[in-house]
Design a protein around this motif. Structure first.
Motif, PDB file in Angstrom:
ATOM      1  N   TYR A  20       0.837  -1.202   0.000  1.00 33.37           N
ATOM      2  CA  TYR A  20       0.000   0.000   0.000  1.00 33.37           C
ATOM      3  C   TYR A  20       0.873   1.253   0.000  1.00 33.37           C
ATOM      4  N   SER A  21       0.258   2.375  -0.350  1.00 35.45           N
ATOM      5  CA  SER A  21       0.959   3.659  -0.301  1.00 35.45           C
ATOM      6  C   SER A  21       1.416   3.936   1.123  1.00 35.45           C
ATOM      7  N   LYS A  22       2.706   4.223   1.256  1.00 36.97           N
ATOM      8  CA  LYS A  22       3.244   4.493   2.598  1.00 36.97           C
ATOM      9  C   LYS A  22       2.648   5.770   3.184  1.00 36.97           C
ATOM     10  N   GLN A  23       2.391   6.744   2.324  1.00 41.01           N
ATOM     11  CA  GLN A  23       1.791   7.984   2.818  1.00 41.01           C
ATOM     12  C   GLN A  23       0.371   7.754   3.322  1.00 41.01           C
ATOM     13  N   ALA A  24      -0.390   6.915   2.612  1.00 47.47           N
ATOM     14  CA  ALA A  24      -1.760   6.625   3.044  1.00 47.47           C
ATOM     15  C   ALA A  24      -1.764   5.855   4.364  1.00 47.47           C
ATOM     16  N   VAL A  25      -0.852   4.901   4.501  1.00 52.56           N
ATOM     17  CA  VAL A  25      -0.751   4.141   5.750  1.00 52.56           C
ATOM     18  C   VAL A  25      -0.458   5.084   6.919  1.00 52.56           C
ATOM     19  N   PHE A  26       0.475   5.981   6.706  1.00 49.32           N
ATOM     20  CA  PHE A  26       0.864   6.954   7.726  1.00 49.32           C
ATOM     21  C   PHE A  26      -0.349   7.796   8.147  1.00 49.32           C
ATOM     22  N   ARG A  27      -1.120   8.270   7.156  1.00 44.14           N
ATOM     23  CA  ARG A  27      -2.277   9.130   7.451  1.00 44.14           C
ATOM     24  C   ARG A  27      -3.345   8.387   8.247  1.00 44.14           C
ATOM     25  N   TRP A  28      -3.697   7.168   7.808  1.00 47.16           N
ATOM     26  CA  TRP A  28      -4.759   6.421   8.492  1.00 47.16           C
ATOM     27  C   TRP A  28      -4.368   6.060   9.920  1.00 47.16           C
ATOM     28  N   CYS A  29      -3.101   5.763  10.123  1.00 44.18           N
ATOM     29  CA  CYS A  29      -2.649   5.435  11.480  1.00 44.18           C
ATOM     30  C   CYS A  29      -2.687   6.662  12.393  1.00 44.18           C
ATOM     31  N   LYS A  30      -2.447   7.832  11.819  1.00 40.60           N
ATOM     32  CA  LYS A  30      -2.526   9.045  12.640  1.00 40.60           C
ATOM     33  C   LYS A  30      -3.982   9.375  12.993  1.00 40.60           C
ATOM     34  N   ILE A  31      -4.919   9.047  12.112  1.00 45.89           N
ATOM     35  CA  ILE A  31      -6.342   9.207  12.455  1.00 45.89           C
ATOM     36  C   ILE A  31      -6.700   8.301  13.635  1.00 45.89           C
ATOM     37  N   ALA A  32      -6.135   7.087  13.631  1.00 48.67           N
ATOM     38  CA  ALA A  32      -6.422   6.129  14.711  1.00 48.67           C
ATOM     39  C   ALA A  32      -5.893   6.587  16.065  1.00 48.67           C
ATOM     40  N   GLU A  33      -5.024   7.587  16.063  1.00 45.26           N
ATOM     41  CA  GLU A  33      -4.453   8.066  17.324  1.00 45.26           C
ATOM     42  C   GLU A  33      -5.488   8.774  18.197  1.00 45.26           C
ATOM     43  N   PHE A  34      -6.526   9.348  17.571  1.00 44.76           N
ATOM     44  CA  PHE A  34      -7.511  10.109  18.341  1.00 44.76           C
ATOM     45  C   PHE A  34      -8.302   9.241  19.323  1.00 44.76           C
ATOM     46  N   PRO A  35      -8.900   8.120  18.900  1.00 48.78           N
ATOM     47  CA  PRO A  35      -9.598   7.289  19.901  1.00 48.78           C
ATOM     48  C   PRO A  35      -8.659   6.684  20.942  1.00 48.78           C
ATOM     49  N   ILE A  36      -7.383   6.486  20.579  1.00 49.07           N
ATOM     50  CA  ILE A  36      -6.421   5.932  21.549  1.00 49.07           C
ATOM     51  C   ILE A  36      -6.185   6.923  22.682  1.00 49.07           C
ATOM     52  N   VAL A  37      -5.968   8.184  22.332  1.00 46.85           N
ATOM     53  CA  VAL A  37      -5.716   9.171  23.397  1.00 46.85           C
ATOM     54  C   VAL A  37      -6.986   9.444  24.194  1.00 46.85           C
ATOM     55  N   LEU A  38      -8.161   9.255  23.580  1.00 47.26           N
ATOM     56  CA  LEU A  38      -9.413   9.380  24.335  1.00 47.26           C
ATOM     57  C   LEU A  38      -9.471   8.318  25.432  1.00 47.26           C
ATOM     58  N   LEU A  39      -9.110   7.083  25.094  1.00 44.17           N
ATOM     59  CA  LEU A  39      -9.066   6.014  26.097  1.00 44.17           C
ATOM     60  C   LEU A  39      -8.074   6.356  27.204  1.00 44.17           C
ATOM     61  N   ALA A  40      -6.916   6.892  26.830  1.00 40.18           N
ATOM     62  CA  ALA A  40      -5.914   7.271  27.831  1.00 40.18           C
ATOM     63  C   ALA A  40      -6.458   8.364  28.765  1.00 40.18           C
ATOM     64  N   CYS A  41      -7.183   9.313  28.202  1.00 40.30           N
ATOM     65  CA  CYS A  41      -7.754  10.384  29.023  1.00 40.30           C
ATOM     66  C   CYS A  41      -8.745   9.841  30.052  1.00 40.30           C
ATOM     67  N   ILE A  42      -9.581   8.903  29.614  1.00 38.92           N
ATOM     68  CA  ILE A  42     -10.535   8.284  30.542  1.00 38.92           C
ATOM     69  C   ILE A  42      -9.787   7.575  31.665  1.00 38.92           C
ATOM     70  N   ALA A  43      -8.718   6.861  31.315  1.00 37.86           N
ATOM     71  CA  ALA A  43      -7.935   6.146  32.325  1.00 37.86           C
ATOM     72  C   ALA A  43      -7.317   7.096  33.337  1.00 37.86           C
ATOM     73  N   PHE A  44      -6.803   8.238  32.860  1.00 34.11           N
ATOM     74  CA  PHE A  44      -6.191   9.202  33.775  1.00 34.11           C
ATOM     75  C   PHE A  44      -7.258   9.878  34.644  1.00 34.11           C
TER      76      PHE A  44
END
Length: 399
Positions: free
Chosen positions: A70-94
């Motif tokens: 796959y396009s490396k740039q597209a992979v990079f972009r989609w993974c950065k979108i996935a960062e938002f729900p991850i940090v939301l979970l971290a915020c709830i934990a804190f």
């Protein structure tokens, strides 16, 4: 090209910063929460480190396939979108002071980082060509360690002076900046390959990758060098927390500053290695770095210095570590293997994080057996440096 370099390096900095800010917030802030009696500072540090390591052992084969197909740039972009729900979970934990949920969030962040890592590193050659590999490798590692520096200092400061609300704001601001920077990268990549030859099974993947790498002189030794660097670096980073708090008796903020000094040293070492590699052989630069690492570890052990001299030795140890690591990474990047570079970078990640996990286990074992004696850990690290010197000296594949 200059804009793409800027966006790549800045995105790498912000991503590593967020990873390490989350990781160190769990260590510095989470240790104050109600926890099981068995979960002391050493064990929490080990668990958090393992949370970023284990995803690479499971998902590295998949990340290599993704970078090839796959396009490396597209992979990079989609993974950065996935960062938002991850940090939301971290915020709830804190917010709720849930230590195991916070560790789960760092584990998921590790998965996200693993999946785009080969694509991120693969963009170095796409942006700068073969001539740009030493510069790109050195600067990408420099920005990574600057991210570690900033994340460590910010987490230590937040632990002493701020609230959970501002911690959560920082998580989301960094995730947003990372996404915007990655969106700005525009580069022509090599055509994607629908290669089905590499296995997704971790053991088969590492065997296939090792045999493939044997066909190209230096790749396996480069992977070994990068992996030993991260094993040793991980041990030093974990041990700094114990040494600073229990031997030097300094605050979390002061501990964070010394850890940041280490990150600064590595960053400067990476820049210097990128410049020296243009004039000197990679093998010569590697051995300068290894010799320096061994010397400054020995000085720490023999002199058992106070805060300021210890910080100086840590800086020089880290700087020479950067000199050692960048030529090892450049060997892998310079292999003329087309899109298969994605698989080799995933292979490098896989082996590296096996070594990091081993380092975490070594740290846990040595601190347990010696009642958290940081000097015993430094002696262990010195032995590992000497072992690396012997292995690299015997290698005939590094020019």
């Amino acid at each position: 090209m200059k804009k793409n370099w800027t966006y790549l390096f800045a995105a790498n900095f912000v991503g590593v910063l967020n990873d390490n800010f989350l990781k160190n917030c769990i260590i510095f802030i989470g240790i104050t929460w109600a926890m099981p009696s068995w979960l002391n500072l050493s064990q929490l540090t080990t668990l958090v480190a393992a949370g970023l390591v284990i995803p690479y052992l499971i998902f590295s084969p998949l990340s290599g396939k993704i970078a090839v197909r796959y396009s490396k740039q597209a992979v990079f972009r989609w993974c950065k979108i996935a960062e938002f729900p991850i940090v939301l979970l971290a915020c709830i934990a804190f917010w709720k002071q849930w230590i195991f949920v916070s560790i789960a969030s760092i584990f998921i962040m590790g998965i996200q980082s693993c999946l785009y890592s080969p694509s991120k590193y693969g963009l170095i050659r796409d942006i700068g060509g073969e001539q740009g590999i030493p510069f790109g490798s050195g600067m990408l590692e420099t920005t990574a360690f600057l991210g570690i520096l900033a994340g460590t200092v910010a987490a230590a400061f937040m632990a002493d002076h701020s609230s959970v609300f501002f911690v959560c704001v920082i998580f989301f601001v960094l995730a947003g900046c990372g996404f915007l920077l990655v969106r700005s990268i525009k580069v022509k990549e090599l055509p994607v390959e629908q290669d089905q030859s590499s296995s997704s099974h971790p053991l088969r993947f590492i065997k296939q990758s090792y045999l493939f790498a044997k066909q190209y002189p230096g790749i396996n030794m480069g992977v070994f060098g990068v992996s030993m660097f991260w094993l040793i670096g991980g041990l030093v980073q974990m041990n700094l927390i114990i040494h600073c708090k229990q031997t030097l008796g300094i605050s979390s903020t002061a501990t964070g500053i010394i850890m940041a000094i280490a990150a600064t040293g590595i960053a400067l070492g990476c820049i210097l290695a990128g410049k020296l590699s243009r004039k000197e052989s990679g093998k010569r630069v590697m051995f300068i770095g290894l010799t320096g690492m061994t010397l400054f570890l020995l000085l720490v052990i023999v002199l058992n210095p106070g805060v300021y001299l210890f910080a100086s030795f840590v800086f020089l140890l880290a700087l020479t570590g950067g000199l050692f690591e960048v030529p090892c990474l450049s060997i892998i990047q310079q292999a003329n293997i087309g899109r298969k570079l994605g698989d080799m970078l995933a292979y490098m990640n896989f082996v590296t994080f096996i070594f990091i996990l081993v380092g975490s286990l070594i740290f846990s074992f040595v601190t347990y057996m010696t009642n958290e004696n940081s000097m015993a850990v430094f002696v262990t690290i010195l032995v590992l440096c000497l072992f690396t010197v012997v292995v690299m000296m015997k290698s005939k594949s590094i020019q």
